[in-house]
Design an enzyme around this catalytic site. Structure first.
Site, mmCIF file in Angstrom:
data_model
loop_
_atom_site.group_PDB
_atom_site.id
_atom_site.type_symbol
_atom_site.label_atom_id
_atom_site.label_comp_id
_atom_site.label_asym_id
_atom_site.label_seq_id
_atom_site.Cartn_x
_atom_site.Cartn_y
_atom_site.Cartn_z
ATOM 1 N N CYS A 9 33.745 47.068 33.707
ATOM 2 C CA CYS A 9 34.524 48.155 34.329
ATOM 3 C C CYS A 9 34.873 49.154 33.233
ATOM 4 C CB CYS A 9 35.755 47.610 35.052
ATOM 5 S SG CYS A 9 36.976 46.815 33.983
ATOM 6 N N ASN A 12 38.308 47.066 31.005
ATOM 7 C CA ASN A 12 38.233 45.607 30.814
ATOM 8 C C ASN A 12 39.617 44.949 30.790
ATOM 9 O OD1 ASN A 12 36.968 43.232 28.322
ATOM 10 N ND2 ASN A 12 36.866 43.093 30.522
ATOM 11 N N CYS A 14 41.564 45.264 34.035
ATOM 12 C CA CYS A 14 41.927 45.059 35.444
ATOM 13 C C CYS A 14 40.782 44.421 36.236
ATOM 14 C CB CYS A 14 42.320 46.377 36.117
ATOM 15 S SG CYS A 14 43.779 47.151 35.391
ATOM 16 N N ARG A 15 39.770 45.210 36.574
ATOM 17 C CA ARG A 15 38.759 44.737 37.518
ATOM 18 C C ARG A 15 37.789 43.708 36.947
ATOM 19 N NH1 ARG A 15 36.705 50.533 38.904
ATOM 20 N NH2 ARG A 15 37.355 50.714 36.729
ATOM 21 N N SER A 16 37.198 43.999 35.778
ATOM 22 C CA SER A 16 36.163 43.067 35.290
ATOM 23 C C SER A 16 36.721 41.709 34.857
ATOM 24 C CB SER A 16 35.279 43.711 34.209
ATOM 25 O OG SER A 16 36.013 44.087 33.083
ATOM 26 N N ASP A 124 39.336 51.552 41.220
ATOM 27 C CA ASP A 124 40.162 51.339 40.044
ATOM 28 C C ASP A 124 41.632 51.222 40.471
ATOM 29 O OD1 ASP A 124 41.452 51.414 37.651
ATOM 30 O OD2 ASP A 124 40.391 53.170 36.886
HETATM 31 P P1 4NP Z 1 39.810 48.662 34.682
HETATM 32 O O1 4NP Z 1 41.088 49.586 34.893
HETATM 33 O O2 4NP Z 1 38.657 49.573 34.370
HETATM 34 O O3 4NP Z 1 39.665 47.980 35.977
HETATM 35 O O4 4NP Z 1 40.150 47.731 33.532
HETATM 36 C C1 4NP Z 1 41.459 50.576 33.985
HETATM 37 C C2 4NP Z 1 42.194 50.229 32.881
HETATM 38 C C3 4NP Z 1 42.584 51.218 31.999
HETATM 39 C C4 4NP Z 1 42.244 52.537 32.231
HETATM 40 C C5 4NP Z 1 41.496 52.865 33.338
HETATM 41 C C6 4NP Z 1 41.105 51.876 34.216
HETATM 42 N N1 4NP Z 1 42.675 53.541 31.346
HETATM 43 O O5 4NP Z 1 42.423 54.718 31.629
HETATM 44 O O6 4NP Z 1 43.282 53.234 30.327
#
Ligand code: 4NP
Length: 156
Positions: A9, A12, A14-16, A124
């Site tokens: 994702c 790294n 939240c989702r992955s 997201d």
């Molecule tokens: P992820 O979520 O891609 O599911 O881990 C996010 C975590 C952090 C950010 C964006 C999405 N960020 O912009 O910091």
């Protein structure tokens, strides 16, 4: 001989990590031998533990992901993993751009593996509300179950 799957994702955190946890649980349930990891396309959260809301939803569903640490995807990952599974379309585009010429990994979108959800993104949840994380969990579980069935072969 098992296969290997890397979930990717943006951050790294939240989702992955949730997809990683969901597939680990499903593989264990089915007795599949599969190497599983996750990474982010971005570098902001390298070394950080999962977002507390992601850790909380995992724990509510019986999985502890608090020990995971974020890392960024590298060209080596394309040689090391059989499957690299993106959580959304932008992640997939970014992966296609960074894939080295000798990268053997098969790229896909997680929900491509779920009948009726092909082409869809796991949204997201980072800027969303707590309920979004329940939705994320349910989507990654659907994806992990379908993926595990494919990896395990037609008999499962
Ligand atoms: P992820 O979520 O891609 O599911 O881990 C996010 C975590 C952090 C950010 C964006 C999405 N960020 O912009 O910091």
């Amino acid at each position: 001989m098992g296969c290997s799957v890397l979930f990717v994702c943006l951050g790294n955190i939240c989702r992955s990590p949730l997809a990683e946890a969901a597939l680990r649980a499903e593989a264990k349930r089915l007795g599949l031998e599969v190497e599983i990891d996750s990474a982010g396309t971005g570098d902001w959260h390298i070394g950080h533990p999962p977002d507390h809301r992601a850790a909380a939803v995992a724990l509510r569903n019986g999985v502890d992901i608090s020990g995971l640490r974020a890392r960024q995807v590298t060209p080596k990952d394309f040689r090391r993993f059989d499957h690299i599974v993106a959580l959304d379309g932008q992640n997939l585009v970014d992966l296609q751009r960074m894939r080295p010429a000798d990268g053997k990994a098969e790229l896909s979108l997680l929900l491509d593996h779920v009948e009726g959800k092909e082409g869809q993104a796991v949204a997201d949840p980072y800027y969303g509300e707590a309920e979004h994380f329940d939705q994320t969990w349910s989507e990654v579980v659907d994806g992990a179950k379908s993926l595990a069935r494919k990896i395990g072969g037609p008999s499962r």
